[in-house]
Motif scaffolding. Sequence first.
Motif, short mmCIF file in Angstrom:
data_model
loop_
_atom_site.label_atom_id
_atom_site.label_comp_id
_atom_site.label_asym_id
_atom_site.label_seq_id
_atom_site.Cartn_x
_atom_site.Cartn_y
_atom_site.Cartn_z
N UNK A 33 4.61 5.37 21.79
CA UNK A 33 6.09 5.90 21.71
C UNK A 33 6.24 7.03 20.70
N UNK A 34 5.17 7.95 20.75
CA UNK A 34 5.27 9.25 19.60
C UNK A 34 6.57 9.92 20.34
N UNK A 35 6.74 10.17 21.60
CA UNK A 35 7.70 11.19 21.78
C UNK A 35 8.89 10.52 21.10
N UNK A 36 9.43 9.48 21.53
CA UNK A 36 10.48 8.72 21.08
C UNK A 36 10.74 8.74 19.64
N UNK A 37 9.45 8.56 18.88
CA UNK A 37 9.53 8.59 17.50
C UNK A 37 9.89 10.02 16.99
N UNK A 54 0.88 -1.22 -0.15
CA UNK A 54 0.03 0.03 0.09
C UNK A 54 0.77 1.43 0.00
N UNK A 55 0.36 2.25 -0.76
CA UNK A 55 1.09 3.47 -0.57
C UNK A 55 0.92 4.26 0.89
N UNK A 56 0.05 3.56 1.50
CA UNK A 56 -0.05 4.08 2.85
C UNK A 56 0.89 3.96 3.61
N UNK A 57 1.83 2.86 3.43
CA UNK A 57 3.04 2.85 4.24
C UNK A 57 4.28 3.34 3.46
N UNK A 58 4.21 4.35 2.99
CA UNK A 58 5.34 4.93 2.32
C UNK A 58 6.27 5.58 2.96
N UNK A 59 7.31 5.23 2.87
CA UNK A 59 8.34 5.81 3.99
C UNK A 59 8.33 5.28 5.38
N UNK A 60 8.24 6.32 6.17
CA UNK A 60 8.23 5.95 7.59
C UNK A 60 6.61 6.13 8.15
N UNK A 61 5.65 6.07 7.23
CA UNK A 61 4.39 6.05 8.07
C UNK A 61 4.04 4.90 8.70
N UNK A 62 4.48 3.80 8.32
CA UNK A 62 4.11 2.56 9.06
C UNK A 62 4.90 2.56 10.52
N UNK A 63 6.09 3.29 10.64
CA UNK A 63 6.81 3.37 11.78
C UNK A 63 6.23 4.17 12.57
N UNK A 64 5.65 5.36 12.11
CA UNK A 64 4.85 6.50 12.85
C UNK A 64 3.38 5.67 13.27
#
Length: 187
Positions: free
Chosen positions: A32-36, A14-24
């Motif tokens: 873990x948003x602060x660490x991200x 999916x283009x929904x996971x482009x780059x770091x979107x899945x990591x986010x």
Amino acid sequence: LSKIAPTYLIDQMSTDVKGMKSYKKIANVVNKEVEYDALRELYLDRLNSLKSKIPFKTEQKTAHYMVVHKGKIIVTNSWGAIHQAIDDFGFKSLPAVIEDKSRIYISPEHINSIDSDFIFVSYTSSSNESKDTPAKKLDKIVPGWKNILKSYKNSNFIPIDRELYTTPTFRSLHVILDDLEKRWIKN
């Protein structure tokens, strides 16, 4: 399982996971948003520092990621860290790379339609491939390609180890920055 641990499925195509979107998204699921955000800021600071030192304006250049596999040329626009870096550097996309698709197949006789200022092309070291493998694969399906692609003529046809460059992690992004700094900054 979701009662004892958050569950998040990633559709790799999916283009929904482009780059770091899945990591986010994973960082959000596990709180873990602060660490991200801290890791992202460190990466962007380093990228912007490198951008300020390179002898060209990335916003005026085109770049894409390509795979040569089983006699096919595949151009992708959503493959992990390499695409995140291409986007973050501000490179322009090619018209041939369709934004709403995660990959397109290019027939060998149309290789000139994907010529770019920079082409990142992958090999897989875990399969005993080397930096020479992508060129050898192209030699078999597109004789004379080295005379067609300006990226090759200008030494901007960049073989990359797929495992190191495409994993959507900040570690991969830093490997990319390390390698590009060695390539673009002459000490």
